[in-house]
Motif scaffolding. Structure first.
Motif, PDB file in Angstrom:
ATOM      1  N   ALA A  35       0.831  -1.215   0.000  1.00  0.00           N
ATOM      2  CA  ALA A  35       0.000   0.000   0.000  1.00  0.00           C
ATOM      3  C   ALA A  35       0.862   1.260   0.000  1.00  0.00           C
ATOM      4  O   ALA A  35       0.536   2.234   0.671  1.00  0.00           O
ATOM      5  CB  ALA A  35      -0.957  -0.001   1.184  1.00  0.00           C
ATOM      6  N   GLU A  36       1.931   1.240  -0.775  1.00  0.00           N
ATOM      7  CA  GLU A  36       2.826   2.384  -0.875  1.00  0.00           C
ATOM      8  C   GLU A  36       3.045   2.745  -2.340  1.00  0.00           C
ATOM      9  O   GLU A  36       3.026   1.869  -3.215  1.00  0.00           O
ATOM     10  CB  GLU A  36       4.184   2.068  -0.226  1.00  0.00           C
ATOM     11  N   ILE A  37       3.242   4.032  -2.618  1.00  0.00           N
ATOM     12  CA  ILE A  37       3.576   4.486  -3.964  1.00  0.00           C
ATOM     13  C   ILE A  37       5.021   4.979  -3.949  1.00  0.00           C
ATOM     14  O   ILE A  37       5.352   5.935  -3.240  1.00  0.00           O
ATOM     15  CB  ILE A  37       2.646   5.616  -4.439  1.00  0.00           C
ATOM     16  N   VAL A  38       5.853   4.317  -4.718  1.00  0.00           N
ATOM     17  CA  VAL A  38       7.263   4.683  -4.829  1.00  0.00           C
ATOM     18  C   VAL A  38       7.522   5.189  -6.242  1.00  0.00           C
ATOM     19  O   VAL A  38       7.109   4.553  -7.224  1.00  0.00           O
ATOM     20  CB  VAL A  38       8.188   3.486  -4.511  1.00  0.00           C
ATOM     21  N   GLY A  39       8.190   6.314  -6.358  1.00  0.00           N
ATOM     22  CA  GLY A  39       8.511   6.878  -7.659  1.00  0.00           C
ATOM     23  C   GLY A  39       9.948   6.621  -8.043  1.00  0.00           C
ATOM     24  O   GLY A  39      10.837   6.615  -7.188  1.00  0.00           O
ATOM     25  N   ILE A  40      10.171   6.389  -9.330  1.00  0.00           N
ATOM     26  CA  ILE A  40      11.526   6.335  -9.884  1.00  0.00           C
ATOM     27  C   ILE A  40      11.669   7.543 -10.790  1.00  0.00           C
ATOM     28  O   ILE A  40      10.960   7.678 -11.787  1.00  0.00           O
ATOM     29  CB  ILE A  40      11.780   5.030 -10.655  1.00  0.00           C
ATOM     30  N   LEU A  41      12.591   8.424 -10.438  1.00  0.00           N
ATOM     31  CA  LEU A  41      12.749   9.712 -11.109  1.00  0.00           C
ATOM     32  C   LEU A  41      14.107   9.777 -11.800  1.00  0.00           C
ATOM     33  O   LEU A  41      15.123   9.368 -11.238  1.00  0.00           O
ATOM     34  CB  LEU A  41      12.636  10.846 -10.082  1.00  0.00           C
ATOM     35  N   GLY A  42      14.114  10.300 -13.015  1.00  0.00           N
ATOM     36  CA  GLY A  42      15.371  10.470 -13.735  1.00  0.00           C
ATOM     37  C   GLY A  42      15.109  10.893 -15.165  1.00  0.00           C
ATOM     38  O   GLY A  42      13.986  10.801 -15.667  1.00  0.00           O
ATOM     39  N   SER A  46      18.285   7.130 -18.040  1.00  0.00           N
ATOM     40  CA  SER A  46      18.803   6.904 -16.689  1.00  0.00           C
ATOM     41  C   SER A  46      18.572   5.478 -16.194  1.00  0.00           C
ATOM     42  O   SER A  46      19.067   5.110 -15.135  1.00  0.00           O
ATOM     43  CB  SER A  46      18.162   7.890 -15.706  1.00  0.00           C
ATOM     44  N   GLY A  47      17.807   4.675 -16.932  1.00  0.00           N
ATOM     45  CA  GLY A  47      17.596   3.279 -16.557  1.00  0.00           C
ATOM     46  C   GLY A  47      16.259   3.007 -15.893  1.00  0.00           C
ATOM     47  O   GLY A  47      16.043   1.918 -15.354  1.00  0.00           O
ATOM     48  N   LYS A  48      15.327   3.950 -15.957  1.00  0.00           N
ATOM     49  CA  LYS A  48      14.036   3.791 -15.284  1.00  0.00           C
ATOM     50  C   LYS A  48      13.233   2.627 -15.877  1.00  0.00           C
ATOM     51  O   LYS A  48      12.805   1.724 -15.161  1.00  0.00           O
ATOM     52  CB  LYS A  48      13.218   5.084 -15.380  1.00  0.00           C
ATOM     53  N   SER A  49      13.004   2.674 -17.187  1.00  0.00           N
ATOM     54  CA  SER A  49      12.185   1.644 -17.834  1.00  0.00           C
ATOM     55  C   SER A  49      12.880   0.286 -17.810  1.00  0.00           C
ATOM     56  O   SER A  49      12.220  -0.754 -17.657  1.00  0.00           O
ATOM     57  CB  SER A  49      11.865   2.045 -19.277  1.00  0.00           C
ATOM     58  N   ALA A  50      14.198   0.272 -17.951  1.00  0.00           N
ATOM     59  CA  ALA A  50      14.933  -0.997 -17.891  1.00  0.00           C
ATOM     60  C   ALA A  50      14.789  -1.644 -16.522  1.00  0.00           C
ATOM     61  O   ALA A  50      14.691  -2.872 -16.406  1.00  0.00           O
ATOM     62  CB  ALA A  50      16.406  -0.769 -18.219  1.00  0.00           C
ATOM     63  N   THR A  51      14.741  -0.838 -15.475  1.00  0.00           N
ATOM     64  CA  THR A  51      14.526  -1.358 -14.125  1.00  0.00           C
ATOM     65  C   THR A  51      13.132  -1.971 -14.010  1.00  0.00           C
ATOM     66  O   THR A  51      12.965  -3.080 -13.494  1.00  0.00           O
ATOM     67  CB  THR A  51      14.689  -0.237 -13.089  1.00  0.00           C
ATOM     68  N   ALA A  52      12.122  -1.256 -14.503  1.00  0.00           N
ATOM     69  CA  ALA A  52      10.746  -1.755 -14.425  1.00  0.00           C
ATOM     70  C   ALA A  52      10.575  -3.039 -15.225  1.00  0.00           C
ATOM     71  O   ALA A  52       9.941  -4.000 -14.768  1.00  0.00           O
ATOM     72  CB  ALA A  52       9.787  -0.689 -14.932  1.00  0.00           C
ATOM     73  N   GLN A  53      11.134  -3.074 -16.426  1.00  0.00           N
ATOM     74  CA  GLN A  53      11.014  -4.271 -17.257  1.00  0.00           C
ATOM     75  C   GLN A  53      11.744  -5.452 -16.642  1.00  0.00           C
ATOM     76  O   GLN A  53      11.311  -6.598 -16.777  1.00  0.00           O
ATOM     77  CB  GLN A  53      11.539  -3.964 -18.655  1.00  0.00           C
ATOM     78  N   SER A  54      12.843  -5.178 -15.950  1.00  0.00           N
ATOM     79  CA  SER A  54      13.573  -6.256 -15.269  1.00  0.00           C
ATOM     80  C   SER A  54      12.731  -6.846 -14.151  1.00  0.00           C
ATOM     81  O   SER A  54      12.746  -8.070 -13.929  1.00  0.00           O
ATOM     82  CB  SER A  54      14.900  -5.727 -14.718  1.00  0.00           C
ATOM     83  N   CYS A  56       9.530  -7.114 -14.058  1.00  0.00           N
ATOM     84  CA  CYS A  56       8.524  -7.976 -14.700  1.00  0.00           C
ATOM     85  C   CYS A  56       9.162  -9.121 -15.476  1.00  0.00           C
ATOM     86  O   CYS A  56       8.438  -9.925 -16.077  1.00  0.00           O
ATOM     87  CB  CYS A  56       7.651  -7.148 -15.641  1.00  0.00           C
ATOM     88  N   ARG A  57      10.494  -9.162 -15.496  1.00  0.00           N
ATOM     89  CA  ARG A  57      11.257 -10.150 -16.272  1.00  0.00           C
ATOM     90  C   ARG A  57      10.914 -10.047 -17.761  1.00  0.00           C
ATOM     91  O   ARG A  57      10.775 -11.052 -18.469  1.00  0.00           O
ATOM     92  CB  ARG A  57      11.032 -11.561 -15.749  1.00  0.00           C
ATOM     93  N   LEU A  58      10.839  -8.785 -18.214  1.00  0.00           N
ATOM     94  CA  LEU A  58      10.657  -8.487 -19.633  1.00  0.00           C
ATOM     95  C   LEU A  58      11.867  -7.730 -20.148  1.00  0.00           C
ATOM     96  O   LEU A  58      11.752  -6.888 -21.029  1.00  0.00           O
ATOM     97  CB  LEU A  58       9.382  -7.650 -19.827  1.00  0.00           C
ATOM     98  N   GLU A  59      13.023  -8.044 -19.589  1.00  0.00           N
ATOM     99  CA  GLU A  59      14.241  -7.278 -19.895  1.00  0.00           C
ATOM    100  C   GLU A  59      14.860  -7.615 -21.243  1.00  0.00           C
ATOM    101  O   GLU A  59      15.723  -6.889 -21.736  1.00  0.00           O
ATOM    102  CB  GLU A  59      15.290  -7.487 -18.803  1.00  0.00           C
ATOM    103  N   ILE A 229       6.955   5.419 -12.555  1.00  0.00           N
ATOM    104  CA  ILE A 229       8.158   5.878 -13.251  1.00  0.00           C
ATOM    105  C   ILE A 229       7.842   7.193 -13.953  1.00  0.00           C
ATOM    106  O   ILE A 229       6.849   7.294 -14.668  1.00  0.00           O
ATOM    107  CB  ILE A 229       8.613   4.828 -14.270  1.00  0.00           C
ATOM    108  N   SER A 230       8.690   8.193 -13.742  1.00  0.00           N
ATOM    109  CA  SER A 230       8.435   9.480 -14.366  1.00  0.00           C
ATOM    110  C   SER A 230       9.713  10.304 -14.444  1.00  0.00           C
ATOM    111  O   SER A 230      10.626  10.151 -13.637  1.00  0.00           O
ATOM    112  CB  SER A 230       7.378  10.255 -13.571  1.00  0.00           C
ATOM    113  N   HIS A 231       9.758  11.192 -15.460  1.00  0.00           N
ATOM    114  CA  HIS A 231      10.812  12.190 -15.539  1.00  0.00           C
ATOM    115  C   HIS A 231      10.319  13.526 -15.000  1.00  0.00           C
ATOM    116  O   HIS A 231      11.074  14.494 -14.961  1.00  0.00           O
ATOM    117  CB  HIS A 231      11.269  12.367 -16.994  1.00  0.00           C
ATOM    118  N   ASP A 232       9.052  13.570 -14.584  1.00  0.00           N
ATOM    119  CA  ASP A 232       8.401  14.801 -14.177  1.00  0.00           C
ATOM    120  C   ASP A 232       8.389  14.906 -12.650  1.00  0.00           C
ATOM    121  O   ASP A 232       7.742  14.115 -11.965  1.00  0.00           O
ATOM    122  CB  ASP A 232       6.969  14.814 -14.720  1.00  0.00           C
TER     123      ASP A 232
END
Length: 363
Positions: A35-42, A46-54, A56-59, A229-232
């Motif tokens: 029940a937490e919202i964590v943001g990845i900013l960059g 910077s590797g944001k989407s690659a982290t998310a896909q990893s 989900c094991r869609l790397e 995940i956001s750059h904003d």
């Protein structure tokens, strides 16, 4: 602190290219609690989407070469494909930033959401005739129930007049409505973890604010954990509880949003904040642009920001930068973080807010 649903530790994801090896994710560590919202900013690259896909094991075509990804106590880096298929779309759902690449143009959005409902209800088993959409041979009662559930989900994510929109094709909807349809599809499985990759890109500020409100409602009403995940910076400020700041595949700073955005201690975080509309000094924006991630190949020692940082020392270039605790639940990877300057920045700069009036784009 509540139990962590997702734990990423020292994650390394590597891509092979004609120019050499690219370490897109280079030692990333963070957690997402229930029940937490964590943001990845960059910034871009910077590797944001690659982290998310990893996660989900869609790397692929990349490869996880080191590290651990633990979801609800289960190690995902060594999990079988069958296990991953059961988790993806059921316990973990992902919303990609371009809905036109996610939605099938030949099926109505209602059918696609209903299909996700049916797959979730049947534990991943789906008859071939159902998959092919052969209406005369479908289980009509089950599909009618799924269609009703699709309408409920469309209403939940804010699609107007869902009884009529359920029969619409993707090209008949606006970009904002397509993004809502993708979100409804992701929610059909009632996931414990929702990964949203730039879900408000190219949307107007009113639609953006509404989608972010929907995400917060999911957390508050259904205890859904969200990795956003956001750059904003404004999107992160408005929505997230904690933030992880990435640069060149590495975590520069991480901690509670309020603390990171009002009293940043890492030079890169302050460079990102200097790009906000409310602090539009040209020299500061230029400094941030100089810090844009590069397409690095091969191995590199020291801090990836060393060539652009005005506070660089010999220690920044001589080896791996250790992560230190700046405060409780506030980590940063910096040898010489100028605390006094960080404090002066926080005194001069208001916390950014994506309140529908302004956007803060660092890309």
């Amino acid at each position: 602190m509540s139990e962590s649903l997702l734990r990423v530790e020292n994650l390394h994801t590597r891509f092979d290219s004609d120019q050499g090896t690219v370490d897109a994710v280079n030692g990333v560590s963070f957690t997402v609690d229930r029940a937490e919202i964590v943001g990845i900013l960059g910034e871009s690259g910077s590797g944001k989407s690659a982290t998310a896909q990893s996660i989900c094991r869609l790397e692929a075509p990349g490869k996880i070469v080191d590290g651990s990804i633990t979801f609800a106590g289960r190690e995902l880096t060594t999990a079988s494909e069958a296990t991953l298929c059961r988790l993806r779309g059921n316990s973990i759902s992902m919303v990609f930033q371009d809905p036109t690449e996610t939605l099938n143009p030949v099926f109505s959005v209602g059918e696609q959401i209903a299909e996700s409902v049916r797959i979730h209800e049947s534990s991943g088993k789906q008859r071939l005739l159902d998959f092919l959409g052969v209406s005369p041979f479908r289980d009509r009662s089950a599909w009618e129930n799924a269609r009703e559930r699709a309408i409920e989900l469309m209403e939940q994510v804010g699609i107007p007049n869902p009884d009529a929109s359920v029969s619409s094709f993707p090209h008949e909807l606006s970009g904002g409505l397509r993004q809502r349809a993708v979100l409804a599809t992701a929610l059909a499985s009632e996931p414990a973890l929702l990964i949203a990759d730039e879900p408000t890109t190219a949307l107007d500020t009113t639609t953006q604010a509404d989608i972010l409100r929907r995400l917060r409602s999911l957390r508050d009403e259904q205890n859904t954990s969200i990795l956003l995940i956001s750059h904003d910076i404004g999107v992160i400020a408005q929505t997230c509880d904690r933030v992880v700041v990435l640069y060149d595949g590495q975590v520069m700073e991480a901690g509670p949003v309020e603390r990171i955005l009002t009293a940043p201690k890492h030079p890169y975080t302050r460079a990102l904040l200097s790009c906000s509309v409310r602090n539009s000094d040209a020299d500061e924006r230029g400094h941030s642009a100089m810090a844009r991630p590069q397409d690095h190949t091969g191995s590199h020692e020291g801090c990836p920001l060393a060539d652009h940082c005005q506070h660089v020392t010999d220690a920044c270039r001589s080896g791996p930068i250790q992560t230190t605790e700046a405060a409780s639940d506030h980590r940063l990877a910096c040898v010489e973080a100028p605390v006094s300057e960080a404090q002066s920045v926080s005194e001069q700069q208001e916390r950014p807010a994506a309140d529908g009036g302004q956007q803060h784009d660092t890309a």
